[in-house]
Design an enzyme around this catalytic site. Sequence first.
Site, PDB file in Angstrom:
ATOM      1  N   GLY A   1       0.667  -0.928  -0.362  1.00 32.48           N
ATOM      2  CA  GLY A   1       0.252  -0.073   0.450  1.00 32.48           C
ATOM      3  C   GLY A   1       0.837   1.050   0.130  1.00 32.48           C
TER       4      GLY A   1
ATOM      5  CB  CYS B   1       5.211  -4.155  -0.023  1.00 31.17           C
ATOM      6  SG  CYS B   1       5.989  -2.749  -0.437  1.00 31.17           S
ATOM      7  CE1 TYR B   2       0.834   0.680   5.513  1.00 29.30           C
ATOM      8  CE2 TYR B   2      -0.114  -0.459   6.271  1.00 29.30           C
ATOM      9  CZ  TYR B   2       0.094   0.402   6.237  1.00 29.30           C
ATOM     10  OH  TYR B   2      -0.444   1.016   7.176  1.00 29.30           O
TER      11      TYR B   2
ATOM     12  CG  HIS C   1       6.019  -5.728  -4.562  1.00 29.31           C
ATOM     13  ND1 HIS C   1       4.947  -5.440  -3.999  1.00 29.31           N
ATOM     14  CD2 HIS C   1       6.633  -5.221  -4.285  1.00 29.31           C
ATOM     15  CE1 HIS C   1       4.673  -4.300  -3.993  1.00 29.31           C
ATOM     16  NE2 HIS C   1       5.982  -3.730  -3.461  1.00 29.31           N
TER      17      HIS C   1
ATOM     18  CD  GLU D   1       2.809  -8.272  -5.568  1.00 31.94           C
ATOM     19  OE1 GLU D   1       3.044  -9.575  -4.475  1.00 31.94           O
ATOM     20  OE2 GLU D   1       2.450  -7.702  -5.280  1.00 31.94           O
TER      21      GLU D   1
ATOM     22  CG  ASP E   1     -15.895  -8.089 -20.807  1.00 32.22           C
ATOM     23  OD1 ASP E   1     -14.816  -8.792 -20.680  1.00 32.22           O
ATOM     24  OD2 ASP E   1     -15.831  -6.862 -19.975  1.00 32.22           O
TER      25      ASP E   1
ATOM     26  CE  LYS F   1     -12.283  -7.472 -21.277  1.00 30.70           C
ATOM     27  NZ  LYS F   1     -13.428  -6.807 -21.299  1.00 30.70           N
TER      28      LYS F   1
END
Length: 524
Positions: free
Chosen positions: A58, A85-86, A180, A182, A238, A380
């Site tokens: 964050g 992280c945060y 991170h 990710e 979509d 998505k």
Amino acid sequence: MSDLHDDKILILDFGSQYTQLIARRVREAGVYCEIFPWDVEFERIREFGARGFILSGGPESTLAADKPEVPLELFALGQPILGICYGMQAMAQQLGGKVENVGKSEFGYARVRARGHTALLRDIHDEVNEEGHGLLDVWMSHGDRVAELPAGFKLMASTESAPIAGIADEERKIYGLQFHPEVTHTTQGVAIYQRFLHDICGCGSAWNSANIVEATISEVRARVGDGHVILGLSGGVDSSVVAALLHEAIGDQLCCIFVDNGLLRHREGDFVMEQFAEHMGVNVIRIDAEDRFLEKLKGLSDPEDKRKAIGNLFIEIFEEEARKHHDADWLAQGTIYPDVIESAGASTGKAHLIKSHHNVGGLPLDMRLKLVEPLRELFKDEVRRVGVALGLPHDMVYRHPFPGPGLGVRILGEVKKEYADTLRLADDIFITELRAHDLYERVSQAFVVFLPVKSVGVTGDGRRYNFVVALRAVETIDFMTARWADLPYDFLDHVSRRIMNEIEGIARVVYDISGKPPGTIEWE
Ligand code: XMP
């Protein structure tokens, strides 16, 4: 089939730009997850029934006065926790450790040394140094750092500038990472998530396209029964995937309404009809409304006025048509998970990072229709994979996004039919060439913009005085920020020659080299 939602993870969002990326990594590992804001009522967290928790990064500092906090009850649930992280700093501080700011931020690549042979990082490394320590190449982005371990924790990783870059309480299965995992630059990121999800939290991997399709189809069948459903089909990813899913689930009980507003791309309307009506046997009604849209747009040159006119007329026409379907009980919509997070964020006033898609929102039909939104849980990329699993063509499912108002916002100023026709041809050349040169999927979005200004040119038989078009191609992850795509000069040259030689009304082609910010992706 095991229930898709049996093993699930809850991500508490502290506002990181990477929160949705964390969720996608978790899903890619075959585990269902959701994102809640960090200050959601604790009861909702408890009820969710997660097998483990991830605390996101964050933008705040744990040293600030009213910083976001980890709900302390979370530690009492006894489930594994991974703070990033945060998320790690907040956890470390609240559990009795210390966070400091030494006035040096670390942003970018770093090399982390794994320590302590923890369950999270054991045998995960990019290299091993001479003393046998695992080394990992990671992505860092932080200002503060943990300075003292909380009680019960041991050191799990360190870098030169963050001596405490990872912490672990193995007994309670609580882990923190300063970097991170990710982000793809962290090469072992996937392995770290898999270790946490499967080995530490004990989650299986039931979350995959085949299972999602199967579960969604049976859910839709159970909900809709023998009711009738109408769907606004736009040709976008979509609504196309919703159409394919519902057709599979309920066949002729689905009726799609496709409003052709005359602002679509080259042959798009025909393509939608070929794909759905002809190839798949889906019930599609095409409403040819080009004249009505052009009439409404006459004299309008302000972008917001144009957007509103197009959006309102779309709703009007859709409703007119929908009202003819007296037997309809349901309205299907292509709402996807980021839209759900966005509106949850908006309702609590904490909408971080999430792009507003400016789509025509919920249709205010004054009909008594119930909503069916089969993609509500999906990102998505998952929608795309589900589309492929349902047999939709790759090129349709992996198309670039296209704005609701269509070419209406790619013709600057007043929209005229001849402008739209010219633009369609130029756009088709650009897109066809991008595909032919294997560049289409390397850019996030590409299109042509029509500029209603005339410029002088010269051809074999003399001077010409015609319109200008701009080519736009961008690379982006989230469409909130974007870089103009560095397309090869000879490719641009080829496209520009084709457009000027083949399309009479165009005398000049330019390439847009504006980033976002300060530019936007679209020109209006
Ligand atoms: P901007 O131009 O805001 O675009 O940088 C970001 C992304 O949003 C799309 N976009 C729209 N999509 N209705 C839509 O459905 C709209 O009015 C609209 N305006 C922009 C744009 O194509 C890009 O992908």
